[in-house]
Design an enzyme around this catalytic site. Structure first.
Site, short mmCIF file in Angstrom:
data_model
loop_
_atom_site.label_atom_id
_atom_site.label_comp_id
_atom_site.label_asym_id
_atom_site.label_seq_id
_atom_site.Cartn_x
_atom_site.Cartn_y
_atom_site.Cartn_z
N LYS A 189 0.84 -1.21 0.00
CA LYS A 189 0.00 0.00 0.00
C LYS A 189 0.87 1.26 0.00
CE LYS A 189 -1.90 1.54 4.01
NZ LYS A 189 -1.47 2.94 4.22
N ASN A 190 1.89 1.26 0.85
CA ASN A 190 2.67 2.49 0.99
C ASN A 190 3.60 2.74 -0.19
OD1 ASN A 190 1.31 2.92 3.34
ND2 ASN A 190 3.03 2.49 4.71
N ARG B 265 -5.47 10.27 4.37
CA ARG B 265 -4.45 11.26 4.67
C ARG B 265 -3.37 11.30 3.59
NH1 ARG B 265 0.21 12.23 6.50
NH2 ARG B 265 0.50 14.15 7.67
N CYS C 291 -5.64 12.40 12.20
CA CYS C 291 -6.20 11.10 11.83
C CYS C 291 -6.27 10.27 13.09
CB CYS C 291 -5.34 10.41 10.77
SG CYS C 291 -3.86 9.68 11.45
N ARG D 164 -1.30 14.74 12.61
CA ARG D 164 -0.27 14.39 11.63
C ARG D 164 0.01 15.62 10.78
NH1 ARG D 164 -1.31 8.25 9.66
NH2 ARG D 164 0.67 8.54 8.60
N PRO D 165 0.94 16.43 11.26
CA PRO D 165 1.23 17.68 10.54
C PRO D 165 1.84 17.41 9.17
CG PRO D 165 2.82 17.30 12.31
CD PRO D 165 1.79 16.22 12.44
N ILE D 166 1.76 18.41 8.29
CA ILE D 166 2.42 18.30 6.98
C ILE D 166 3.38 19.46 6.76
CG2 ILE D 166 0.66 16.88 5.82
CD1 ILE D 166 -0.29 19.57 4.52
N ASP D 167 3.82 20.05 7.89
CA ASP D 167 4.71 21.21 7.78
C ASP D 167 5.98 20.88 6.98
OD1 ASP D 167 5.09 19.49 10.07
OD2 ASP D 167 6.61 20.87 10.81
N LEU D 168 6.49 19.66 7.12
CA LEU D 168 7.74 19.33 6.42
C LEU D 168 7.51 19.21 4.91
CD1 LEU D 168 9.11 16.62 8.88
CD2 LEU D 168 9.70 19.04 8.79
N ASP E 24 4.16 0.64 12.17
CA ASP E 24 3.00 -0.06 11.62
C ASP E 24 2.92 -1.52 12.05
OD1 ASP E 24 2.30 2.27 10.38
OD2 ASP E 24 2.89 1.66 8.37
N ARG F 4 -8.76 -0.69 4.51
CA ARG F 4 -7.92 0.35 3.91
C ARG F 4 -6.58 -0.22 3.47
NH1 ARG F 4 -6.21 4.10 7.70
NH2 ARG F 4 -4.78 4.49 6.00
C1 UD1 Z 1 4.16 6.80 6.42
C2 UD1 Z 1 3.31 5.57 6.18
C3 UD1 Z 1 2.67 5.11 7.49
C4 UD1 Z 1 3.75 4.93 8.56
C5 UD1 Z 1 4.60 6.18 8.68
C6 UD1 Z 1 5.77 6.01 9.65
C7 UD1 Z 1 2.56 5.88 3.90
C8 UD1 Z 1 1.43 6.12 2.97
N1 UD1 Z 1 2.28 5.88 5.22
O1 UD1 Z 1 3.26 7.83 6.86
O2 UD1 Z 1 2.02 3.86 7.24
O3 UD1 Z 1 3.10 4.69 9.81
O4 UD1 Z 1 5.15 6.53 7.40
O5 UD1 Z 1 6.58 4.95 9.25
O6 UD1 Z 1 3.67 5.65 3.47
N2 UD1 Z 1 5.81 14.64 10.70
C9 UD1 Z 1 5.83 15.99 11.00
N3 UD1 Z 1 5.63 16.87 9.97
C10 UD1 Z 1 5.43 16.47 8.68
C11 UD1 Z 1 5.41 15.07 8.42
C12 UD1 Z 1 5.61 14.19 9.45
O7 UD1 Z 1 6.01 16.39 12.13
O8 UD1 Z 1 5.26 17.32 7.79
C13 UD1 Z 1 6.00 13.67 11.79
C14 UD1 Z 1 4.76 12.81 12.02
O9 UD1 Z 1 3.83 13.44 12.88
C15 UD1 Z 1 5.33 11.55 12.62
C16 UD1 Z 1 6.71 11.45 11.95
O10 UD1 Z 1 6.99 12.73 11.40
O11 UD1 Z 1 5.51 11.70 13.99
C17 UD1 Z 1 6.78 10.42 10.84
O12 UD1 Z 1 5.72 10.62 9.92
P1 UD1 Z 1 5.88 10.29 8.37
O13 UD1 Z 1 7.14 9.52 8.15
O14 UD1 Z 1 5.70 11.55 7.63
O15 UD1 Z 1 4.66 9.36 8.12
P2 UD1 Z 1 3.74 9.34 6.85
O16 UD1 Z 1 4.53 9.61 5.63
O17 UD1 Z 1 2.53 10.15 7.11
#
Ligand code: UD1
Length: 418
Positions: A22-23, A92, A116, A121-125, A305, A397
Site C-alpha cells: 500500500k505504501n 491522509r 487522523c 499528523r502535521p504536513i509542515d515538512l 506499523d 484500507r
Molecule cells: C508513512 C506511512 C505510514 C507509517 C509512517 C511512519 C505511507 C502512505 N504511510 O506515513 O504507514 O506509519 O510513514 O513509518 O507511506 N511529521 C511531521 N511533519 C510532517 C510530516 C511528518 O512532524 O510534515 C512527523 C509525524 O507526525 C510523525 C513522523 O513525522 O511523527 C513520521 O511521519 P511520516 O514519516 O511523515 O509518516 P507518513 O509519511 O505520514
C-alpha cells in the site's frame, strides 16, 4: 454492519503470497501524474485507499481501469489541479498528490488533510520542502494553495526523516530545473520503489534507501510498467498471526531484508525463522516468551506499523514486553479493545507494558485504526470462543483480504454482513 468473526484456537499452516505494498502504490499513483502518459501498475493491491487514489486521479481528469490484478492509469489529460475536501478527508495520503500536481501543473490546491486516528499528523515538512523548491504555499481556511511554475532544484533538508515529505519533495523535484538534494531523507523501502518507478518514467533519481536522495529535474517523461514491492507490514501481520496462533507458515515473494527487525523480535520470542530469497518461513511450536523492549523508529528501525500486531502476538507470552512508540502520539488505541479479551497491557504515555496472560476470551471489539484492527483479529486467533471485530473499514484500507488470507492458512475467520 460488516464484521470479521474469528473462532480462536486453530494453529496456522501453509503458504501465502503477500499483496503489493500500500505504501508504495499510493505515492506511485501520485507519480503517474508526472508521466502524462499510460502507466501499468502490476500487482496493485485492491484496497480502499487505492480506490480513493483512483477517485482522485479521475477527479483530476485522468483515466484508470483494472486489468486483472493490474491497474492501468492514463494521465495524458489533466483537467484540474484541485482535490476536493471529501477526497482529502477519505485518506491522509492524498497529500502525496501535492508534489506531483505542482510539478506537472505549476499549481495545486487541496484542503488540509488534518489529523487522523493516530493523532495529529502535521504536513509542515511537506510544505517546507515545496517552499524550498521555490513554490509559494498559502494556507488559508483549512486549504492549501501552492503556486510554482518555475521550481528550482536546490538542497532540501528535512528536519525529520518523514516518509511522506521525502516522497513529496522527490515528486516536486522531478518538475524543478536542475539538481535537488533531499537530505535527512527517510530510508523506507517504499521510497526506493518510488525511485525505481520514477526512473522507469525517464526521471533521474538516485540515493533512495539512504539519507540523501538526488533528483535531476525536468527530464522528459513517459509511461511505463511497474510491479510494486510486496507489503512488508502485511507480511509482518501474517508472521505475527502465526506466532500468535502457533503453526508453520511460509510467505512468498517477500523481501526478508525489509522485515529483519520484525523477524528478530519474533525470533527472540521463540519462533524459528528461516529467511531467504523469495520468502520467509516461521515455525512456532512453543508458547512465546517476553522480549527486549520494542522501540518504534524510522526505517531501518522497528516499524510503527508493526507495533500493534507484534503486541497482539505477545499477549499470551511468558513474561513481560515493553513497547515504546516513538512515531505517533495516539498509537495504542487498540489496547483498550485488547483488554476486553482479557489481555494485560498497561499504557503510560508512549510506553506500553504487555504482561502475558495464560488465556484470552473472545469478545466483541471495535477496530480503531488499520493496524490496530488487524491486531484485534490476531488476538481473536488465540482467544477461546468467538471474537467479532467491528468497524472493519479501517482494516480494508490496507489489507486486500485479511479473512481470506487467514482462512488459506487454516484459520476460522469470516467476514459477515449483518
Ligand atoms: C508513512 C506511512 C505510514 C507509517 C509512517 C511512519 C505511507 C502512505 N504511510 O506515513 O504507514 O506509519 O510513514 O513509518 O507511506 N511529521 C511531521 N511533519 C510532517 C510530516 C511528518 O512532524 O510534515 C512527523 C509525524 O507526525 C510523525 C513522523 O513525522 O511523527 C513520521 O511521519 P511520516 O514519516 O511523515 O509518516 P507518513 O509519511 O505520514
Amino acid at each position: 454492519m460488516e464484521l470479521i468473526s474469528v473462532e480462536g484456537g486453530r494453529s496456522l499452516s501453509g503458504q501465502l503470497t503477500v499483496q503489493g505494498a500500500k505504501n508504495s502504490v499510493l505515492p506511485i499513483l501520485a507519480a503517474t501524474i508526472l508521466s502524462g502518459d499510460v502507466c501499468r501498475i502490476c500487482g496493485c493491491p485492491r484496497l480502499r485507499d487505492v480506490d480513493t487514489a483512483v477517485e482522485i486521479l479521475q477527479h483530476l481528469g485522468c483515466r484508470a481501469h483494472w486489468a486483472g490484478g493490474d491497474l492501468v492509469v492514463d494521465t495524458t489529460q489533466l483537467t484540474s489541479s484541485e482535490i476536493p475536501e471529501e477526497l482529502m478527508r477519505k485518506m491522509r495520503s492524498s497529500v502525496m498528490f501535492l508534489g506531483a500536481i505542482l510539478a506537472r501543473c505549476g499549481r495545486a490546491d487541496m484542503s488540509y488533510p488534518g489529523g487522523c486516528e493516530l493523532g495529529p499528523r502535521p504536513i509542515d515538512l511537506h510544505l517546507a520542502a515545496l517552499r524550498t523548491l521555490g513554490a509559494e504555499v498559502r494556507e488559508e481556511g483549512g486549504n492549501i494553495h501552492c503556486r510554482g511554475s518555475s521550481l528550482q532544484g536546490t538542497e532540501v533538508v528535512l528536519n525529520l526523516p518523514s516518509v511522506g515529505a521525502t516522497e513529496n519533495a522527490i515528486l516536486a523535484a522531478c518538475g524543478a530545473e536542475g539538481v535537488t538534494t533531499v537530505s535527512n531523507a527517510a530510508r523506507e523501502p517504499e521510497i526506493v520503489d518510488l525511485q525505481d518507478f520514477l526512473n522507469k518514467l525517464g526521471a533521474r533519481v538516485q540515493g533512495a534507501g539512504t539519507s540523501t536522495v538526488v533528483v535531476e529535474g525536468k527530464q522528459p517523461l513517459h509511461g511505463c510498467e511497474h510491479r510494486v514491492i510486496s507489503d512488508r507490514i502485511v507480511a509482518a501481520t501474517y508472521l505475527a498471526a502465526a506466532a500468535a496462533a502457533g503453526g508453520d507458515i511460509r510467505l512468498e515473494g517477500v523481501d526478508w531484508r525489509h522485515l529483519s527487525t520484525v523477524t528478530n523480535a519474533l525470533g527472540a520470542a521463540g519462533c524459528r525463522i528461516q529467511s531467504g530469497d523469495g520468502g520467509i518461513r516461521l515455525q512456532c511450536r512453543e508458547p512465546l516468551r517476553g522480549i527486549h523492549p520494542v522501540r518504534t523508529s524510522p526505517y531501518p528501525g522497528f516499524p510503527t506499523d508493526a507495533q500493534a500486531v507484534l503486541m497482539a502476538a505477545l499477549l499470551r507470552s511468558r513474561g513481560t514486553t515493553v513497547f515504546v512508540e516513538n512515531m505517533f502520539e495516539n498509537r495504542y488505541r487498540h489496547v483498550a479493545e485488547l483488554l476486553r479479551l482479557g489481555a494485560d497491557v498497561r499504557i503510560e504515555g508512549r510506553v506500553a507494558v504487555v504482561c502475558g496472560v495464560s488465556r484470552l476470551q473472545g469478545a466483541r471489539v471495535r477496530a480503531t485504526d488499520l493496524r490496530g484492527g488487524a491486531a484485534l483479529v490476531l488476538a481473536g486467533l488465540q482467544a477461546e470462543g468467538t471474537t467479532q471485530v467491528e468497524a472493519i473499514h479501517h482494516i480494508e484500507r490496507g489489507y486486500e483480504d485479511l479473512p481470506g488470507d487467514l482462512v488459506q492458512l487454516g484459520a476460522c475467520v469470516r467476514r459477515i454482513v449483518t
